[in-house]
Design a protein around this motif. Structure first.
Motif: not given
Length: 642
Positions: A510-525
Motif C-alpha cells: 500500500r505505501p508503494r502504491l500510494g494507498k491509505p493505510r486503513t487499519p486492517v484487523f486480521l483475526i486468526i482462530d
C-alpha cells in the motif's frame, strides 16, 4: 437522606464480609428459590463498599418480584414481651441455614438500623428508673439498660414474604425457633413492587420506636455481626464467586473509538479502544472457556466503530457462519457453501520481481515443510523445489500446485528439462531424482500429489478468486470459514497460511502504491495453524507500521514454538487469558511480573466467560495491572461504542 439501593450479591470463597462496610441502615435477605439460595443486600452505601468482600450487581425490586411473584403475603416480627425490648438482644441464629431449611420458595429478610435516637430512648428510660429510687431490682434494671445503650443499639426488621399463607406460617415458626426472644406477628399483603420495597427497607428508627414503643426487636452492635453471615458455598447451594486475587484498577478508556467488552467482578465497566487493538491482541484459553465468544464480540465492536477492515480466519467454520448471519454486508467465503479459490503460488506484489520470486520461494518452502510435511529423502527435496519453483516463475506469476507436482514428475521421467545443465550440483540432483524408484518418489511427494489429482483441491488452489485489495478497503468484513473437519487439517493450514501471507504482502504494497493505510484487523482462530511460519514473527514486530494488526487465539502454549510465545507476549498490547492448565499458568504469569504469583493462582480457576485482561499502557500512562473481566456476549445490551 441517601436512597437505599438493592444489590444481588455473590459470596466469595474464603472471605467474610465486614458488616461495618454495610453502613448504618441495611437489609440482608435470603431468597430460597426452592433448590438454592440467592443473597440480596439493600443499603445506602455505594456498591464499592460491598465489593471489597463479595461480587455485586445492582438489582431492582421489579427483578426480585419476577422470582418471588408479584402479590406476596408479608409477615413482620414484633416483641411479645416488652421487657425484651429493654433487656434482651434479639438474635436470629444462622440465617443461611434457616433459609435453606425452609425447603420451599420464600424470602427471609433482616433489616438493621442504627440511630442515636434509640440510644437516647434507653438513656431516658434508665434515668427515669434511677430517679424513681425504687427497689434494688429497679436499679439493676436501670444499670442493664444503661450498659446496652453504651454499647450501641440497633433496631431489627425481621420479615418474610411468600406467595402462600402456609409457607408464611412456616417462616414465622423458623424465626421463632431461631431466637430466644418471643415474637408476635403482624401480617400484610404486598401487591406491587413498591409495596414490597417498603417492607424490605430498614426501619427508620426514630419513627418506629415512638409509634411502637417496646414492640420492635433490638440488638446490641456486637451481636449484629453474629447475624450478618453469608451462606457458605461448601454447605449451602448458593451462587458464589471465587476470591479475586487481582486488583480492580480499570484503565480509563473513553472516546468514539472505544467500546465496552465486559465488567469486573464488582460491576465496573471495562472498555478497550481501537488504539489498544492496534498493538495486536493475544487470546489464549482452554476449549470452551469463552475465546470464540470474545472474538465475535470484537468483530461486532470493531465493525460498529467503522473505518477499519476486518478479516476473520475460522478453521472451525461456526464462528464465521454466525458472524455472516449477524452482520449485514459481510463477505463470507466457505470452500463448500460459498466456494472460493486461492493459489498459494501467486507472486506477492512488489516493485522488484526478482525479489518477489525469492521471497515467494522462501515462504513456499516453509509452507511445504510445515504444512505439507514434505520430507528430505534420497533426493534433496528442498533444493529440488527451489529450482523447480524458480523455473516455473520464469514463465508465470501464478504457477499452480499441480504445475509444481507435474514438473517434478516430468523431470523424473525426462519429459521436462529445467535449470542450468552446466551446474554440477543441479545435474547431480537430477541424477539422484531419476535414480529413485517411482514409488519412493511418489511417497516423498505424497502430500503434494492430491493438489494435482483431486478435482476439488485442484480447483481450490489453481487460481485466486479472492480480491485481497478489496478486502483491505475501509469498513469491509471478510469471513473465511475453513472447517478442518470438512477440508482436512493440512488443507486448512495451507489456506490459512496463504491468506495470512497474501494479506501481509498486500499491506506492504500500500505505501508503494500510494494507498491509505486503513487499519486492517486480521483475526486468526487456531493460531497454531500458522505459528510455524517464520514470517509470523516478522509480522508481529513490523505489521503495525503498515496498518496491519493481528488478533490471534489458541488453546495452550504447547501448540506454538517457545520463541514465538515470547515474541507474542512482547509484541501484543492486549492479552486476554482464559482458564489454562497449571503449566501454562506458570508461563503466562510473566505478562506482569509484579503480579506473577497471584496470576498463577488465578489463571487456573477462572470460570467460563471470565478472563484476565492485561493492557499495555498508552504513551504517558502507567501500565495498568492485570484484572479479571466478566466478558459480555455478542448481542448483549449496553455495548454501543462511544
Amino acid at each position: 437522606m441517601v436512597p437505599v439501593q438493592l444489590y444481588h450479591v455473590f459470596p466469595r470463597i474464603g472471605e467474610k464480609p465486614d458488616p461495618s462496610a454495610l453502613g448504618y441502615r441495611f437489609t440482608y435477605c435470603l431468597l430460597n428459590t426452592g433448590g438454592s439460595l440467592k443473597v440480596f443486600i439493600a443499603t445506602e452505601l455505594p456498591r464499592d463498599s460491598l465489593s471489597k468482600f463479595m461480587d455485586v450487581r445492582e438489582y431492582s425490586v421489579q427483578e426480585l418480584t419476577e422470582e418471588t411473584g408479584l402479590e406476596l403475603y408479608v409477615s413482620e416480627a414484633r416483641l411479645k414481651n416488652r421487657r425484651d425490648f429493654w433487656l434482651r438482644d434479639t438474635v436470629i441464629l444462622d440465617p443461611p441455614s434457616l433459609a435453606s431449611s425452609l425447603g420451599r420458595p420464600g424470602l427471609m429478610c433482616i433489616g438493621f438500623s442504627r440511630d442515636i435516637v434509640l440510644d437516647e430512648i434507653f438513656f431516658s428510660r434508665a434515668r427515669g428508673l434511677l430517679k424513681a429510687r425504687g427497689t434494688r431490682g429497679g436499679r439493676v434494671e436501670a444499670e442493664a439498660i444503661l450498659d446496652r445503650a453504651r454499647r450501641g443499639l440497633w433496631t431489627l426488621r425481621i420479615m418474610g414474604a411468600v406467595r402462600d399463607r402456609i409457607t408464611l406460617g412456616l417462616i414465622e415458626e423458623k424465626y421463632s425457633t431461631a431466637s430466644y426472644t418471643g415474637f408476635k406477628w403482624v401480617r400484610h399483603v404486598a401487591r406491587t413492587p413498591g409495596e414490597l420495597w417498603g417492607y424490605l427497607k430498614p426501619l427508620e428508627t426514630g419513627f418506629w420506636t415512638r409509634v411502637f414503643p417496646g414492640d420492635i426487636p433490638v440488638v446490641s452492635s456486637s451481636r449484629v455481626y453474629d447475624m450478618m453471615v453469608l451462606p457458605d458455598p461448601a454447605i449451602h447451594t448458593v451462587e458464589f464467586a471465587r476470591r479475586s486475587l487481582l486488583p480492580e484498577a480499570v484503565p480509563v478508556r473513553n472516546g468514539a473509538d472505544c467500546f465496552r467488552i465486559g465488567s469486573t467482578l464488582n460491576g465496573r465497566e471495562v472498555r478497550l479502544c481501537m488504539s489498544d487493538l492496534e498493538r495486536h491482541v493475544y487470546v489464549i484459553g482452554q476449549t470452551g472457556s469463552g475465546k470464540t465468544s470474545f472474538l465475535k464480540l470484537l468483530v461486532h465492536r470493531v465493525h460498529e466503530t467503522g473505518g477499519a477492515s476486518i478479516i476473520v480466519i475460522d478453521p472451525h467454520g461456526d464462528m464465521a457462519l454466525e458472524l455472516g448471519s449477524e452482520i449485514s454486508g459481510s463477505l463470507l467465503y466457505d470452500p463448500v457453501d460459498n466456494p472460493f479459490s486461492i493459489n498459494p503460488l501467486d507472486l506477492p506484489r512488489h516493485r522488484d520481481r526478482d525479489y518477489a520470486v525469492s521471497v515467494a520461494i522462501d515462504i513456499l518452502l516453509d509452507i511445504f515443510h510445515e504444512v505439507l510435511k514434505l520430507v528430505n529423502t534420497a533426493v534433496n527435496v528442498r533444493y529440488l523445489l527451489r529450482v523447480v519453483l524458480r523455473a516455473l516463475y520464469s514463465g508465470s506469476d501464478s504457477p499452480t500446485m499441480a504445475d509444481l507436482y507435474n514438473t517434478i514428475l516430468g523431470l523424473y521421467d525426462g519429459r521436462v528439462t529445467l535449470g542450468d545443465l552446466s551446474d554440477y550440483e543441479w545435474r547431480r540432483q537430477i541424477g539422484v531424482l531419476r535414480s529413485m524408484q517411482r514409488q519412493s518418489l511418489i511417497s516423498a511427494l505424497s502430500r503434494l500429489e492430491p493438489y494435482a489429482r483431486d478435482r476439488f483441491l485442484r480447483e481450490l488452489t489453481s487460481r485466486t478468486s479472492v480480491d485481497f485489495e478489496e478486502m483491505l478497503s475501509p469498513g469491509s468484513l471478510t469471513l473465511f470459514s475453513i472447517p478442518k473437519a470438512v477440508v482436512g487439517g493440512d488443507l486448512a493450514r495451507l489456506i490459512t497460511s496463504t491468506i495470512v501471507i497474501k494479506t501481509w504482502y498486500e499491506a506492504l504494497a500500500r505505501p508503494r502504491l500510494g494507498k491509505p493505510r486503513t487499519p486492517v484487523f486480521l483475526i486468526i482462530d487456531e493460531f497454531q495453524f500458522v505459528s510455524d511460519l517464520p514470517l509470523i514473527d516478522i509480522v508481529f514486530s513490523e505489521a503495525r507500521k503498515y496498518g496491519l494488526h493481528l488478533i490471534v487465539a489458541h488453546q495452550h502454549t504447547g501448540q506454538i514454538p517457545g520463541h514465538l510465545i515470547q515474541s507474542v507476549l512482547t509484541n501484543t498490547g492486549v492479552k486476554l487469558v482464559f482458564q489454562v492448565a497449571g503449566e501454562d499458568a506458570e508461563k503466562l504469569s510473566t505478562i506482569d511480573a509484579d503480579f506473577a504469583r497471584l496470576l498463577r493462582r488465578t489463571l487456573t480457576s477462572l470460570s467460563t466467560g471470565m478472563a484476565v485482561l492485561k493492557i499495555a499502557g498508552k504513551p504517558g500512562e502507567q501500565s495498568p495491572p492485570p484484572l479479571i473481566v466478566k466478558l459480555d456476549y455478542p448481542g448483549s445490551t449496553g455495548l454501543k461504542p462511544g
